[in-house]
Design a protein around this motif. Structure first.
Motif, PDB file in Angstrom:
ATOM      1  N   ALA A   1       1.502  10.638  -0.901  1.00 55.59           N
ATOM      2  CA  ALA A   1       0.083  11.008  -0.795  1.00 55.59           C
ATOM      3  C   ALA A   1      -0.795   9.978  -1.499  1.00 55.59           C
ATOM      4  CB  ALA A   1      -0.151  12.395  -1.378  1.00 55.59           C
ATOM      5  N   LEU A   2      -0.333   9.479  -2.638  1.00 53.41           N
ATOM      6  CA  LEU A   2      -1.104   8.457  -3.354  1.00 53.41           C
ATOM      7  C   LEU A   2      -1.095   7.126  -2.597  1.00 53.41           C
ATOM      8  CD1 LEU A   2      -0.025   9.475  -6.924  1.00 53.41           C
ATOM      9  CD2 LEU A   2      -2.385   9.396  -6.101  1.00 53.41           C
ATOM     10  N   ALA A   3       0.022   6.784  -1.980  1.00 54.12           N
ATOM     11  CA  ALA A   3       0.073   5.564  -1.159  1.00 54.12           C
ATOM     12  C   ALA A   3      -0.895   5.677   0.014  1.00 54.12           C
ATOM     13  CB  ALA A   3       1.489   5.306  -0.668  1.00 54.12           C
ATOM     14  N   ALA A   4      -0.999   6.877   0.591  1.00 51.92           N
ATOM     15  CA  ALA A   4      -1.934   7.089   1.694  1.00 51.92           C
ATOM     16  C   ALA A   4      -3.380   6.919   1.222  1.00 51.92           C
ATOM     17  CB  ALA A   4      -1.729   8.468   2.312  1.00 51.92           C
ATOM     18  N   LEU A   5      -3.708   7.449   0.035  1.00 54.57           N
ATOM     19  CA  LEU A   5      -5.059   7.239  -0.495  1.00 54.57           C
ATOM     20  C   LEU A   5      -5.327   5.748  -0.686  1.00 54.57           C
ATOM     21  CD1 LEU A   5      -5.616  10.040  -3.183  1.00 54.57           C
ATOM     22  CD2 LEU A   5      -6.512   9.931  -0.852  1.00 54.57           C
ATOM     23  N   MET A   6      -4.330   5.022  -1.180  1.00 51.03           N
ATOM     24  CA  MET A   6      -4.486   3.585  -1.372  1.00 51.03           C
ATOM     25  C   MET A   6      -4.684   2.865  -0.044  1.00 51.03           C
ATOM     26  SD  MET A   6      -1.869   2.659  -4.448  1.00 51.03           S
ATOM     27  CE  MET A   6      -2.103   3.332  -6.091  1.00 51.03           C
ATOM     28  N   GLY A   7      -4.085   3.382   1.013  1.00 52.68           N
ATOM     29  CA  GLY A   7      -4.273   2.797   2.332  1.00 52.68           C
ATOM     30  C   GLY A   7      -5.704   2.908   2.813  1.00 52.68           C
ATOM     31  N   ARG A   8      -6.418   3.878   2.292  1.00 46.72           N
ATOM     32  CA  ARG A   8      -7.810   4.098   2.687  1.00 46.72           C
ATOM     33  C   ARG A   8      -8.784   3.252   1.871  1.00 46.72           C
ATOM     34  NH1 ARG A   8      -8.693  10.308   2.367  1.00 46.72           N
ATOM     35  NH2 ARG A   8     -10.792   9.636   2.924  1.00 46.72           N
ATOM     36  N   SER A   9      -8.271   2.365   1.035  1.00 46.51           N
ATOM     37  CA  SER A   9      -9.129   1.605   0.112  1.00 46.51           C
ATOM     38  C   SER A   9     -10.150   0.720   0.809  1.00 46.51           C
ATOM     39  CB  SER A   9      -8.281   0.765  -0.844  1.00 46.51           C
ATOM     40  OG  SER A   9      -7.558  -0.227  -0.129  1.00 46.51           O
ATOM     41  N   ALA A  10      -9.869   0.275   2.012  1.00 48.14           N
ATOM     42  CA  ALA A  10     -10.796  -0.636   2.697  1.00 48.14           C
ATOM     43  C   ALA A  10     -12.065   0.059   3.174  1.00 48.14           C
ATOM     44  CB  ALA A  10     -10.094  -1.310   3.873  1.00 48.14           C
ATOM     45  N   ASP A  11     -12.005   1.373   3.367  1.00 51.28           N
ATOM     46  CA  ASP A  11     -13.181   2.062   3.911  1.00 51.28           C
ATOM     47  C   ASP A  11     -13.531   3.343   3.150  1.00 51.28           C
ATOM     48  OD1 ASP A  11     -11.159   3.763   4.680  1.00 51.28           O
ATOM     49  OD2 ASP A  11     -11.725   3.858   6.785  1.00 51.28           O
ATOM     50  N   SER A  12     -13.224   3.357   1.848  1.00 53.81           N
ATOM     51  CA  SER A  12     -13.492   4.556   1.063  1.00 53.81           C
ATOM     52  C   SER A  12     -13.721   4.174  -0.394  1.00 53.81           C
ATOM     53  CB  SER A  12     -12.303   5.520   1.158  1.00 53.81           C
ATOM     54  OG  SER A  12     -11.202   4.986   0.447  1.00 53.81           O
ATOM     55  N   TYR A  13     -13.810   5.172  -1.243  1.00 53.79           N
ATOM     56  CA  TYR A  13     -13.950   4.943  -2.674  1.00 53.79           C
ATOM     57  C   TYR A  13     -12.605   4.748  -3.369  1.00 53.79           C
ATOM     58  CZ  TYR A  13     -18.818   6.414  -2.355  1.00 53.79           C
ATOM     59  OH  TYR A  13     -20.144   6.508  -2.039  1.00 53.79           O
ATOM     60  N   TYR A  14     -11.515   4.962  -2.659  1.00 51.65           N
ATOM     61  CA  TYR A  14     -10.202   4.880  -3.282  1.00 51.65           C
ATOM     62  C   TYR A  14      -9.813   3.434  -3.552  1.00 51.65           C
ATOM     63  CZ  TYR A  14     -10.132   9.669  -1.671  1.00 51.65           C
ATOM     64  OH  TYR A  14     -10.464  10.977  -1.449  1.00 51.65           O
ATOM     65  N   GLY A  15      -9.018   3.256  -4.587  1.00 50.10           N
ATOM     66  CA  GLY A  15      -8.506   1.934  -4.908  1.00 50.10           C
ATOM     67  C   GLY A  15      -7.092   1.784  -4.398  1.00 50.10           C
ATOM     68  N   GLY A  16      -6.549   0.591  -4.517  1.00 47.21           N
ATOM     69  CA  GLY A  16      -5.187   0.361  -4.071  1.00 47.21           C
ATOM     70  C   GLY A  16      -4.507  -0.729  -4.869  1.00 47.21           C
ATOM     71  N   PHE A  17      -3.199  -0.673  -4.899  1.00 50.97           N
ATOM     72  CA  PHE A  17      -2.410  -1.729  -5.533  1.00 50.97           C
ATOM     73  C   PHE A  17      -2.228  -2.901  -4.580  1.00 50.97           C
ATOM     74  CE2 PHE A  17       0.218   0.941  -8.785  1.00 50.97           C
ATOM     75  CZ  PHE A  17      -0.953   1.397  -9.360  1.00 50.97           C
ATOM     76  N   PHE A  18      -2.490  -2.652  -3.296  1.00 54.20           N
ATOM     77  CA  PHE A  18      -2.389  -3.674  -2.257  1.00 54.20           C
ATOM     78  C   PHE A  18      -3.655  -3.596  -1.419  1.00 54.20           C
ATOM     79  CE2 PHE A  18       1.812  -2.059  -3.339  1.00 54.20           C
ATOM     80  CZ  PHE A  18       2.433  -3.217  -3.768  1.00 54.20           C
ATOM     81  N   ASN A  19      -4.150  -4.743  -0.994  1.00 56.70           N
ATOM     82  CA  ASN A  19      -5.423  -4.800  -0.295  1.00 56.70           C
ATOM     83  C   ASN A  19      -5.215  -5.228   1.159  1.00 56.70           C
ATOM     84  OD1 ASN A  19      -8.187  -4.863   0.120  1.00 56.70           O
ATOM     85  ND2 ASN A  19      -8.389  -6.939  -0.655  1.00 56.70           N
ATOM     86  N   PRO A  20      -5.488  -4.337   2.126  1.00 51.35           N
ATOM     87  CA  PRO A  20      -5.363  -4.721   3.534  1.00 51.35           C
ATOM     88  C   PRO A  20      -6.639  -5.383   4.048  1.00 51.35           C
ATOM     89  CG  PRO A  20      -5.862  -2.393   3.395  1.00 51.35           C
ATOM     90  CD  PRO A  20      -5.780  -2.908   1.979  1.00 51.35           C
ATOM     91  N   GLY A  21      -6.464  -6.299   4.966  1.00 50.17           N
ATOM     92  CA  GLY A  21      -7.617  -6.940   5.591  1.00 50.17           C
ATOM     93  C   GLY A  21      -7.225  -7.580   6.900  1.00 50.17           C
ATOM     94  N   ILE A  22      -8.219  -7.867   7.706  1.00 57.60           N
ATOM     95  CA  ILE A  22      -8.008  -8.523   8.997  1.00 57.60           C
ATOM     96  C   ILE A  22      -8.681  -9.888   8.923  1.00 57.60           C
ATOM     97  CG2 ILE A  22      -8.374  -8.371  11.491  1.00 57.60           C
ATOM     98  CD1 ILE A  22      -6.749  -6.025  10.508  1.00 57.60           C
ATOM     99  N   GLY A  23      -8.011 -10.900   9.404  1.00 63.07           N
ATOM    100  CA  GLY A  23      -8.591 -12.240   9.422  1.00 63.07           C
ATOM    101  C   GLY A  23      -7.925 -13.088  10.473  1.00 63.07           C
ATOM    102  N   VAL A  24      -8.488 -14.237  10.708  1.00 61.31           N
ATOM    103  CA  VAL A  24      -7.887 -15.175  11.659  1.00 61.31           C
ATOM    104  C   VAL A  24      -6.546 -15.604  11.102  1.00 61.31           C
ATOM    105  CG1 VAL A  24      -8.143 -17.437  12.735  1.00 61.31           C
ATOM    106  CG2 VAL A  24     -10.132 -15.947  12.484  1.00 61.31           C
ATOM    107  N   ASP A  25      -5.539 -15.583  11.939  1.00 57.64           N
ATOM    108  CA  ASP A  25      -4.196 -15.991  11.540  1.00 57.64           C
ATOM    109  C   ASP A  25      -4.229 -17.473  11.175  1.00 57.64           C
ATOM    110  OD1 ASP A  25      -1.460 -16.836  11.502  1.00 57.64           O
ATOM    111  OD2 ASP A  25      -0.937 -15.082  12.711  1.00 57.64           O
ATOM    112  N   ALA A  26      -3.890 -17.783   9.938  1.00 53.87           N
ATOM    113  CA  ALA A  26      -3.959 -19.162   9.445  1.00 53.87           C
ATOM    114  C   ALA A  26      -3.069 -20.122  10.218  1.00 53.87           C
ATOM    115  CB  ALA A  26      -3.598 -19.205   7.967  1.00 53.87           C
TER     116      ALA A  26
END
Length: 194
Positions: free
Chosen positions: A26-51
């Motif tokens: 449940a805590l990992a799921a909250l962390m997954g919502r870090s990009a679009d919510s108030y929750y924090g995460g130990f890992f940061n997801p993002g989308i970008g151009v593939d280097a």
């Protein structure tokens, strides 16, 4: 005056969800919502151009979990005054959120972040384009960094069907996942509440 009168009520739904998150999944799921919510995460997801494939976008995952600007603030003795003030700030925020044992939890939160800082890649390492490009399937990620529910995290991030992610700090991920797996649930909840 209105903000002060409201206190923590505007955050009550989020704080309730954190209190209800009594499992690591449940805590990992909250962390997954870090990009679009108030929750924090130990890992940061993002989308970008593939280097390495600029005609396509890629899902990137980076190390996270620190409230201070970078790992040096936790590890360098010259930043000890800032770290002490930060711990007092964490205690104050937890007090305002009516969190149980705010002083003890603040110390636990800063100790947790210090462990994450020790495991984290340095800023110089993060700038290495070769070392910071590590494509993996979700299954490979779970095998490389066990102890963290990557399925729950990716699903909550809206990335449940992804076939490939690019991990930025390959050596840090297993260590941070282990920290997540061994930290008491109440400390993870306090960190998330803060």
């Amino acid at each position: 005056k209105r903000v002060n009168a409201l206190g923590d009520r505007p955050l009550a739904p989020e704080l309730a969800q954190i209190r209800a998150a009594t499992s690591r999944s449940a805590l990992a799921a909250l962390m997954g919502r870090s990009a679009d919510s108030y929750y924090g995460g130990f890992f940061n997801p993002g989308i970008g151009v593939d280097a390495k494939d600029p005609d396509h976008y890629a899902i990137y995952l980076g190390q996270a979990g620190l409230g201070l600007p970078n790992r040096d603030y936790y590890l360098e003795p010259s930043f000890a005054p800032q770290k002490a003030k930060y711990q007092a700030y964490v205690a104050r925020m937890l007090t305002l959120a009516h969190w149980a044992n705010p002083e003890a939890e603040a110390k636990a939160v800063v100790d947790l972040e210090t462990a994450i800082a020790q495991a984290s890649s340095t800023r110089a390492q993060q700038r290495d384009p070769t070392a910071s490009y590590n494509p993996m399937t979700p299954a490979e990620l779970a095998a490389a960094a066990p102890g963290f529910d990557w399925t729950a995290f990716l699903k909550a991030a809206g990335l449940g069907g992804t076939k490939r992610v690019i991990v930025g700090e390959k050596s840090a991920f297993p260590q941070i996942a282990k920290i997540f797996a061994t930290t008491p649930i109440h400390t993870l909840q306090a960190w998330q509440a803060f």
